[in-house]
Design an enzyme around this catalytic site. Structure first.
Site, PDB file in Angstrom:
ATOM      1  CG  ASP A 132      -2.052   0.984   1.110  1.00  0.00           C
ATOM      2  OD1 ASP A 132      -2.349   1.427  -0.016  1.00  0.00           O
ATOM      3  OD2 ASP A 132      -2.648   1.333   2.154  1.00  0.00           O
ATOM      4  CD  GLU A 143     -13.357  -4.955  -1.159  1.00  0.00           C
ATOM      5  OE1 GLU A 143     -12.150  -5.304  -1.165  1.00  0.00           O
ATOM      6  OE2 GLU A 143     -14.291  -5.766  -1.075  1.00  0.00           O
ATOM      7  CG  ASN A 144      -8.007  -1.787  -4.987  1.00  0.00           C
ATOM      8  OD1 ASN A 144      -7.098  -2.606  -4.861  1.00  0.00           O
ATOM      9  ND2 ASN A 144      -8.235  -0.854  -4.057  1.00  0.00           N
ATOM     10  NE  ARG A 177      -7.682   0.982   5.526  1.00  0.00           N
ATOM     11  CZ  ARG A 177      -7.478   2.291   5.739  1.00  0.00           C
ATOM     12  NH1 ARG A 177      -7.635   2.797   6.949  1.00  0.00           N
ATOM     13  NH2 ARG A 177      -7.135   3.077   4.745  1.00  0.00           N
ATOM     14  CD  GLU A 231       2.955 -13.382  15.656  1.00  0.00           C
ATOM     15  OE1 GLU A 231       3.083 -12.250  16.158  1.00  0.00           O
ATOM     16  OE2 GLU A 231       2.408 -14.337  16.243  1.00  0.00           O
TER      17      GLU A 231
HETATM   18  C1  IPE Z   1      -5.415  -2.672  -0.080  1.00  0.00           C
HETATM   19  O1  IPE Z   1      -5.101  -1.325  -0.214  1.00  0.00           O
HETATM   20  C2  IPE Z   1      -5.394  -3.351  -1.419  1.00  0.00           C
HETATM   21  C3  IPE Z   1      -4.103  -3.497  -2.052  1.00  0.00           C
HETATM   22  C4  IPE Z   1      -2.945  -3.167  -1.548  1.00  0.00           C
HETATM   23  C5  IPE Z   1      -4.122  -4.094  -3.373  1.00  0.00           C
HETATM   24  P1  IPE Z   1      -6.235  -0.196  -0.345  1.00  0.00           P
HETATM   25  O2  IPE Z   1      -5.528   1.087  -0.480  1.00  0.00           O
HETATM   26  O3  IPE Z   1      -7.189  -0.564  -1.423  1.00  0.00           O
HETATM   27  O4  IPE Z   1      -6.990  -0.309   1.045  1.00  0.00           O
HETATM   28  P2  IPE Z   1      -7.841   0.780   1.829  1.00  0.00           P
HETATM   29  O5  IPE Z   1      -8.812   1.374   0.864  1.00  0.00           O
HETATM   30  O6  IPE Z   1      -6.877   1.784   2.349  1.00  0.00           O
HETATM   31  O7  IPE Z   1      -8.481   0.014   2.939  1.00  0.00           O
HETATM   32  C1  IPE Z   2      -1.730   0.290  -3.253  1.00  0.00           C
HETATM   33  O1  IPE Z   2      -1.476   1.650  -3.297  1.00  0.00           O
HETATM   34  C2  IPE Z   2      -1.962  -0.292  -4.620  1.00  0.00           C
HETATM   35  C3  IPE Z   2      -3.357  -0.641  -4.908  1.00  0.00           C
HETATM   36  C4  IPE Z   2      -4.322  -0.613  -4.035  1.00  0.00           C
HETATM   37  C5  IPE Z   2      -3.673  -1.049  -6.260  1.00  0.00           C
HETATM   38  P1  IPE Z   2      -2.651   2.729  -3.236  1.00  0.00           P
HETATM   39  O2  IPE Z   2      -3.055   3.051  -4.626  1.00  0.00           O
HETATM   40  O3  IPE Z   2      -3.756   2.265  -2.373  1.00  0.00           O
HETATM   41  O4  IPE Z   2      -1.909   3.948  -2.595  1.00  0.00           O
HETATM   42  P2  IPE Z   2      -2.490   4.958  -1.521  1.00  0.00           P
HETATM   43  O5  IPE Z   2      -2.961   4.139  -0.352  1.00  0.00           O
HETATM   44  O6  IPE Z   2      -3.619   5.682  -2.167  1.00  0.00           O
HETATM   45  O7  IPE Z   2      -1.348   5.846  -1.181  1.00  0.00           O
HETATM   46 MG    MG Z   3      -4.111   2.455  -0.406  1.00  0.00          MG
END
Ligand code: IPE
Ligand code: IPE
Ligand code: MG
Length: 249
Positions: A27, A74-75, A201, A214
């Protein structure tokens, strides 16, 4: 020292039990890009480039299984531009990394629901799985259109179908039954789950499988994550006391 899993040496050369299976919620790509005044996709590209180093450090750390969260169920809520950019990045990543992964004895698997993914991407995923299926080095699992709840729902559907078809006795369903229907049925449970970017989370990742994992929630944004940090986390795992509900004797 006797270890049920692999061993990892700390800075002083002492040997500790390292995690056998590490799962990573990668993330922070978006924030990494935004802090540089660049579009979010710039961060996703930088993030994809980090994966190779992390895969390559696994053998030395005794990590046999590495599971990475690339795209969640959810993405899809993100803008069409970001989603399309990510899908195109996945296609490029697979085509570009296919040879290197095969040559490094990495076995690749994908988990998640392929139904919503485009046909070209699914074809490349199948090809990468096939190309690497004889490899027995690091087992790399990529979670793509993956959600823990979605996985449990799909597994339950198949389990119910087996009951309806008379292939499974409902009286015999216990906690060993459901995991056989999960996407991860051939994988051990993760020992260590790492999430980068400061969020504490799990965002629907490996819900069933991580019951006794862990956790490490670290501030580093994924494009800044290095093999050194991975090594540090694996060594720190070695000093944890996993009791699984029991009492240490
Ligand atoms: C979790 O990250 C999913 C991936 C790393 C692929 P998100 O950025 O989507 O999670 P939330 O929205 O912060 O919970
Ligand atoms: C994780 O990085 C990658 C995916 C969820 C695809 P994010 O795109 O969620 O990056 P932030 O959390 O917005 O910084
Ligand atoms: Mg993210």
């Amino acid at each position: 020292m006797s270890c049920k899993t692999d061993t990892v040496s700390d800075a002083g050369g002492a040997t500790r039990c390292g995690p056998h299976h590490v799962a990573i919620i990668m993330d922070g790509n978006g924030r990494w890009a935004q802090s540089r005044g660049r579009p979010r996709l710039f961060g996703h590209h930088a993030g994809a480039r980090r994966v190779r180093e992390v895969v390559e450090c696994c053998p030395e750390l005794g990590v046999k299984y590495l599971t990475i969260f690339a795209f969640s169920t959810e993405n899809w809520k993100r803008t069409q531009v970001e989603v399309a950019g990510l899908m195109s990045l996945f296609r490029r990543y697979i085509s570009k990394e296919m040879k290197a992964l095969a040559a490094r004895n990495v076995r690749v698997r994908f988990i998640g629901d392929r139904v919503r993914l485009d046909a070209k991407l699914v074809k490349l995923m199948d090809q990468l799985e096939e190309e690497t299926q004889e490899n027995d080095g690091t087992h790399l699992t990529i979670a793509l259109n993956y959600g823990g709840r979605d996985e449990v729902a799909r597994a339950t559907k198949r389990l119910a179908q087996d009951v309806a078809a008379g292939k499974l006795d409902p009286e015999k369903v216990d906690q060993e039954t459901l995991p056989r229907y999960l996407d991860t049925h051939v994988l051990p449970d993760p020992d260590l789950v790492i999430r980068t970017s400061g969020e504490a989370r799990i965002s629907n990742f490996l819900l069933w499988q991580s019951a006794y994992a862990e956790y490490e929630f670290i501030d580093t944004l994924w494009p800044d994550f290095t093999s050194e940090e991975m090594g540090r986390l694996c060594r720190s795992y070695g000093s944890r006391d996993r009791r699984f509900g029991g009492v240490k004797t």
